[in-house]
Enzyme design. Structure first.
Site, mmCIF file in Angstrom:
data_model
loop_
_atom_site.group_PDB
_atom_site.id
_atom_site.type_symbol
_atom_site.label_atom_id
_atom_site.label_comp_id
_atom_site.label_asym_id
_atom_site.label_seq_id
_atom_site.Cartn_x
_atom_site.Cartn_y
_atom_site.Cartn_z
ATOM 1 N N PHE A 141 31.728 43.285 40.062
ATOM 2 C CA PHE A 141 32.905 42.402 40.562
ATOM 3 C C PHE A 141 33.025 42.893 41.978
ATOM 4 C CE2 PHE A 141 36.886 40.768 41.539
ATOM 5 C CZ PHE A 141 36.913 39.457 40.778
ATOM 6 N N ASP A 226 31.094 49.592 47.547
ATOM 7 C CA ASP A 226 32.402 48.612 47.419
ATOM 8 C C ASP A 226 33.495 49.748 46.878
ATOM 9 O OD1 ASP A 226 34.557 47.164 46.495
ATOM 10 O OD2 ASP A 226 33.472 45.545 45.940
ATOM 11 N N LYS A 255 42.949 46.991 48.026
ATOM 12 C CA LYS A 255 43.799 47.302 46.891
ATOM 13 C C LYS A 255 44.907 48.621 47.449
ATOM 14 C CE LYS A 255 40.999 45.945 43.081
ATOM 15 N NZ LYS A 255 41.597 44.866 42.283
HETATM 16 N N1 PLP Z 1 35.655 44.542 44.715
HETATM 17 C C1 PLP Z 1 36.019 45.293 43.683
HETATM 18 C C2 PLP Z 1 35.138 46.323 43.305
HETATM 19 C C3 PLP Z 1 37.117 44.923 43.131
HETATM 20 O O1 PLP Z 1 37.607 45.368 41.798
HETATM 21 C C4 PLP Z 1 37.937 43.584 43.637
HETATM 22 C C5 PLP Z 1 39.045 43.092 42.624
HETATM 23 O O2 PLP Z 1 39.304 43.365 41.671
HETATM 24 C C6 PLP Z 1 37.540 42.959 44.711
HETATM 25 C C7 PLP Z 1 36.179 43.510 45.147
HETATM 26 C C8 PLP Z 1 38.173 41.705 45.269
HETATM 27 O O3 PLP Z 1 39.434 42.078 45.896
HETATM 28 P P1 PLP Z 1 40.530 40.932 46.126
HETATM 29 O O4 PLP Z 1 40.741 40.530 44.776
HETATM 30 O O5 PLP Z 1 41.423 41.830 46.814
HETATM 31 O O6 PLP Z 1 39.887 39.881 46.866
#
Ligand code: PLP
Length: 413
Positions: A141, A226, A255
């Protein structure tokens, strides 16, 4: 009409009827009106112990006083950037983040969310290498804008959005051999979560990222970590990758970086990766990215993490939490298939999907919030604030076991 009914109607008519149903029947049929530390309060004054932690946002809990006070001070000075002058708050956060990430990670780009950090990383990887293909993992994700969605690994969210970004390919998570085989002359980068969050709190083999680093270096492709959910101390180290002692070419954060007060995302990368910005400093920009308000929240967050020794707290209490959950699993094998995680990034996999929702609903009755992972609804995720205390974890464990016992009686054959 009560405030809750009015909000429900507004949701139904102006946000989404199906989101209204989802929220109404999840066990949390209330309005969130205030929050403090590890607690959220509804319109009736009920207190909920927050174990979902905004999917990883609330590393310092809600409204940490030092972050609130820093942000208030910044509002009185200058909260938004003009883009005309040097912005000292952004500069300071860039330096501190680079130091925290360590190794050759030196340059920062600030944006406003996780998905924006991923979008930027895809662009920068292509610009820096002159190649196109981005390899990612199944069940990953990375966000829901078009580029992030293209490298994410759940078909349900992609269906109907075609054509997505060309030049993306997914391999199984935790499979270094597949990575090696998939890389070709067009490959720019491999993007991967050190622990898959929404995929179900999937922890790879200890040597997976050591192999990844070597393969990427040998084949001359970039490795993008990520850490949007796993970073900022959640796993008991500043970056989850620090557990295996390797440094990627780019780290993505969001986050928790804003301390639960301000939205902010960041890309932290090496000098080699940053070459496109050397040639053209405006090759990638954001109107709000790097604003003083969010950067000040980021600086205060880094300070609090250190001052309150919260990363160590995540490490110690994570072990305590996981061992408590494992004991519960040993008493309820019919319902719980696995307990996994590192630090305070924890997942409990139930034997069948039907158990997850039931347990979350039951825990809501005892005023504890927990959620399942987006790409795997069998997995209940616990991501409390790093400020959580042992007694509060004990309360969660007790409520969890009661909920599991009820689920076992009600749903097991
Ligand atoms: N990358 C990871 C690992 C995530 O867990 C998330 C969101 O849950 C995102 C990217 C996307 O972040 P955002 O919701 O702030 O766009």
């Amino acid at each position: 009409m009560s405030s809750l009914s009015l909000t429900e109607t507004r949701y139904k008519e102006h946000i989404s009827p199906s989101m209204t149903r989802l929220l109404k029947f999840s066990g949390f049929y209330a309005e969130e009106v205030s929050a403090n530390g590890v607690y959220i309060y509804d319109e009736k004054g009920n207190e909920y112990l927050d174990c979902s932690g905004g999917y990883g946002v609330f590393i310092l809990g809600h409204r940490h006083p030092e972050v609130v006070s820093a942000v208030k001070d910044q509002i009185d000075k200058m909260p938004m950037l003009s883009h005309v002058f040097f912005n000292p708050v952004q500069a300071e956060l860039a330096e501190k983040l680079a130091n925290k990430c360590g190794g050759d990670l030196q340059y920062c780009f600030f944006c406003n969310s996780g998905t924006e950090a991923v979008e930027g990383a895809i662009k920068i990887a292509r610009l820096a290498t002159g190649k196109t293909t981005i390899i990612s993992t199944k069940n990953a994700f990375h966000g829901k804008t078009m580029g992030s969605l293209s490298v994410s690994g759940r078909e349900m969210y992609k269906k109907g959005c075609d054509p997505l970004l060309p030049g993306t390919v997914q391999i199984p998570y935790n499979d270094a051999e597949a990575l090696e085989k998939t890389i070709d002359e067009h490959t720019a980068a491999f993007i991967c979560e050190p622990i898959q969050g929404e995929g179900g709190i999937n922890v790879p083999d200890e040597d997976f990222f050591i192999k990844v680093k070597k393969i990427c270096a040998d084949k001359g492709i970039l490795f993008v970590a990520d850490e949007i959910q796993s970073g900022m101390g959640r796993t008991g180290k500043f970056l989850a990758l620090d557990h295996c002692g390797i440094k990627p070419d780019m780290v993505l954060l969001a986050k928790g970086l804003g301390g639960g007060i301000a939205p902010i995302g960041a890309i932290v990368a090496t000098k080699q990766v940053w070459q496109p910005f050397f040639k053209n400093p405006t090759i990638h920009t954001s109107t709000f990215g790097g604003n003083q308000l969010a950067c000040r929240a980021g600086l205060a967050t880094l300070e609090v993490l250190e001052k309150e020794n919260l990363i160590e707290n995540a490490n110690e209490l994570g072990k305590y939490f996981i061992s408590g959950l494992k004991e519960i699993k040993s008493r309820h094998e019919k319902v719980i298939a696995d307990v996994r995680g590192i630090g305070l990034m924890i997942g409990v996999e139930t034997v069948e999907e039907k158990y997850g929702g039931y347990i979350i609903y039951e825990m809501a009755k005892s005023k504890i919030t927990a959620v399942y992972t987006l790409n795997n609804q069998k997995v209940i995720r616990f991501e409390p604030a790093l400020i959580i205390k042992k007694e509060q974890i004990d309360r969660v464990l007790k409520s969890f076991e009661e909920a599991v016992t009820k689920a076992e009686k009600a749903l097991s054959k």
